[in-house]
Motif scaffolding. Sequence first.
Motif, PDB file in Angstrom:
ATOM      1  N   PHE A   1     -30.138  24.558  -7.633  1.00  0.00           N
ATOM      2  CA  PHE A   1     -29.549  24.275  -8.942  1.00  0.00           C
ATOM      3  C   PHE A   1     -28.865  25.515  -9.495  1.00  0.00           C
ATOM      4  CE2 PHE A   1     -29.859  24.469 -13.584  1.00  0.00           C
ATOM      5  CZ  PHE A   1     -29.228  23.298 -13.954  1.00  0.00           C
ATOM      6  N   MET A   2     -29.521  26.658  -9.331  1.00  0.00           N
ATOM      7  CA  MET A   2     -28.955  27.916  -9.830  1.00  0.00           C
ATOM      8  C   MET A   2     -27.620  28.231  -9.147  1.00  0.00           C
ATOM      9  SD  MET A   2     -31.059  29.244 -12.117  1.00  0.00           S
ATOM     10  CE  MET A   2     -30.632  30.971 -12.117  1.00  0.00           C
ATOM     11  N   GLN A   3     -27.559  27.992  -7.829  1.00  0.00           N
ATOM     12  CA  GLN A   3     -26.304  28.256  -7.120  1.00  0.00           C
ATOM     13  C   GLN A   3     -25.221  27.271  -7.541  1.00  0.00           C
ATOM     14  OE1 GLN A   3     -25.502  30.958  -4.815  1.00  0.00           O
ATOM     15  NE2 GLN A   3     -23.633  30.124  -5.715  1.00  0.00           N
ATOM     16  N   ARG A   4     -25.607  26.018  -7.711  1.00  0.00           N
ATOM     17  CA  ARG A   4     -24.646  25.015  -8.163  1.00  0.00           C
ATOM     18  C   ARG A   4     -24.106  25.397  -9.540  1.00  0.00           C
ATOM     19  NH1 ARG A   4     -23.959  19.775  -6.266  1.00  0.00           N
ATOM     20  NH2 ARG A   4     -22.612  18.537  -7.641  1.00  0.00           N
ATOM     21  N   LEU A   5     -25.003  25.885 -10.391  1.00  0.00           N
ATOM     22  CA  LEU A   5     -24.603  26.311 -11.728  1.00  0.00           C
ATOM     23  C   LEU A   5     -23.636  27.484 -11.669  1.00  0.00           C
ATOM     24  CD1 LEU A   5     -24.780  26.407 -14.797  1.00  0.00           C
ATOM     25  CD2 LEU A   5     -26.961  27.640 -14.577  1.00  0.00           C
ATOM     26  N   MET A   6     -23.923  28.465 -10.816  1.00  0.00           N
ATOM     27  CA  MET A   6     -23.034  29.625 -10.700  1.00  0.00           C
ATOM     28  C   MET A   6     -21.673  29.200 -10.161  1.00  0.00           C
ATOM     29  SD  MET A   6     -22.868  32.793 -11.431  1.00  0.00           S
ATOM     30  CE  MET A   6     -21.165  33.411 -11.471  1.00  0.00           C
ATOM     31  N   ASN A   7     -21.670  28.275  -9.208  1.00  0.00           N
ATOM     32  CA  ASN A   7     -20.398  27.736  -8.719  1.00  0.00           C
ATOM     33  C   ASN A   7     -19.592  27.146  -9.871  1.00  0.00           C
ATOM     34  OD1 ASN A   7     -21.236  28.374  -6.140  1.00  0.00           O
ATOM     35  ND2 ASN A   7     -21.132  26.293  -5.339  1.00  0.00           N
ATOM     36  N   ASN A   8     -20.274  26.372 -10.717  1.00  0.00           N
ATOM     37  CA  ASN A   8     -19.595  25.718 -11.828  1.00  0.00           C
ATOM     38  C   ASN A   8     -19.102  26.715 -12.871  1.00  0.00           C
ATOM     39  OD1 ASN A   8     -19.988  23.268 -10.648  1.00  0.00           O
ATOM     40  ND2 ASN A   8     -21.617  22.581 -12.005  1.00  0.00           N
ATOM     41  N   VAL A   9     -19.826  27.816 -13.024  1.00  0.00           N
ATOM     42  CA  VAL A   9     -19.363  28.887 -13.914  1.00  0.00           C
ATOM     43  C   VAL A   9     -18.030  29.430 -13.404  1.00  0.00           C
ATOM     44  CG1 VAL A   9     -19.803  31.295 -14.590  1.00  0.00           C
ATOM     45  CG2 VAL A   9     -21.608  29.584 -14.838  1.00  0.00           C
ATOM     46  N   CYS A  10     -17.950  29.623 -12.092  1.00  0.00           N
ATOM     47  CA  CYS A  10     -16.701  30.127 -11.500  1.00  0.00           C
ATOM     48  C   CYS A  10     -15.561  29.118 -11.642  1.00  0.00           C
ATOM     49  CB  CYS A  10     -16.918  30.471 -10.029  1.00  0.00           C
ATOM     50  SG  CYS A  10     -17.869  31.981  -9.766  1.00  0.00           S
ATOM     51  N   TRP A  11     -15.864  27.842 -11.431  1.00  0.00           N
ATOM     52  CA  TRP A  11     -14.838  26.815 -11.598  1.00  0.00           C
ATOM     53  C   TRP A  11     -14.334  26.788 -13.047  1.00  0.00           C
ATOM     54  CZ3 TRP A  11     -12.160  25.086  -7.844  1.00  0.00           C
ATOM     55  CH2 TRP A  11     -12.708  24.785  -6.601  1.00  0.00           C
ATOM     56  N   ALA A  12     -15.254  26.921 -13.997  1.00  0.00           N
ATOM     57  CA  ALA A  12     -14.873  26.914 -15.414  1.00  0.00           C
ATOM     58  C   ALA A  12     -14.009  28.124 -15.744  1.00  0.00           C
ATOM     59  CB  ALA A  12     -16.127  26.904 -16.295  1.00  0.00           C
ATOM     60  N   ALA A  13     -14.385  29.281 -15.212  1.00  0.00           N
ATOM     61  CA  ALA A  13     -13.615  30.503 -15.464  1.00  0.00           C
ATOM     62  C   ALA A  13     -12.216  30.390 -14.865  1.00  0.00           C
ATOM     63  CB  ALA A  13     -14.344  31.704 -14.871  1.00  0.00           C
ATOM     64  N   ARG A  14     -12.130  29.812 -13.676  1.00  0.00           N
ATOM     65  CA  ARG A  14     -10.816  29.618 -13.035  1.00  0.00           C
ATOM     66  C   ARG A  14      -9.941  28.698 -13.881  1.00  0.00           C
ATOM     67  NH1 ARG A  14      -8.123  26.037  -9.612  1.00  0.00           N
ATOM     68  NH2 ARG A  14      -6.770  27.067  -8.067  1.00  0.00           N
ATOM     69  N   ARG A  15     -10.544  27.618 -14.342  1.00  0.00           N
ATOM     70  CA  ARG A  15      -9.797  26.666 -15.168  1.00  0.00           C
ATOM     71  C   ARG A  15      -9.300  27.325 -16.453  1.00  0.00           C
ATOM     72  NH1 ARG A  15     -12.258  21.834 -18.608  1.00  0.00           N
ATOM     73  NH2 ARG A  15     -10.332  20.765 -19.195  1.00  0.00           N
ATOM     74  N   TYR A  16     -10.168  28.109 -17.080  1.00  0.00           N
ATOM     75  CA  TYR A  16      -9.787  28.791 -18.322  1.00  0.00           C
ATOM     76  C   TYR A  16      -8.678  29.812 -18.055  1.00  0.00           C
ATOM     77  CZ  TYR A  16      -9.965  32.016 -22.244  1.00  0.00           C
ATOM     78  OH  TYR A  16      -9.605  32.817 -23.310  1.00  0.00           O
TER      79      TYR A  16
END
Length: 218
Positions: A77-92
Amino acid sequence: MSNNLISKAIHKMSEERNDYGDIAKVVIDADHLNMLNRIALTHSLFARQRKEAARAEKETGVRGIDPMAKPEKMISFMQRLMNNVCWAARRYHLSILDSDEVTNGIDFSQNVAEQTGMNVAAKNVSAEVDEAYLQLTNVLAHIAGKMTYLNDIGSLYYFAQNQEVEGLDGVATWEPRYTCLTYEDAEVAMAEVISELDEKQEKDDKLEIANMDFTLVA
């Protein structure tokens, strides 16, 4: 700021219809103001519920109610969350690069800022992700310390993804494809993922159109 980025990423995960979405909902409902502490509390909850279920079985012969996810699931879950943090940062990041393109007087980068929890200059995006990574690493270290019975808990990556590989014996296994140690590496990996998805979509569209018969008239 990075805590807000993490919080938004977890709320986005809660929309997923899978185990991670269910875990994210439990995290959100945990009793603490700080989302990082809620993650740790969720692991503690799962561990306690499993222990109580096992105790009930020992005492009565009937197993109690197990948690909705094993405590060990919090690692992925933690890795999935970190992946999603990166996706969000890329989108922003992409949204603010395109912020000069205002449609009907609306700056869509502001909407993305609200959705991702980021509101920094483009040059500071990487620093925000770095801070989120360090904070989540702290949480993972705490969780790992509670699971000393495991000896194979890997490090948290900025971005990690596995791919299915077929062996010589015809048996498919999942092996690491991306294990990014920096946000810059994660940006490259995400760009490759997007490019491959676009390629696949283009092929699928061409195949669909190739098999259509536009000569038929009702």
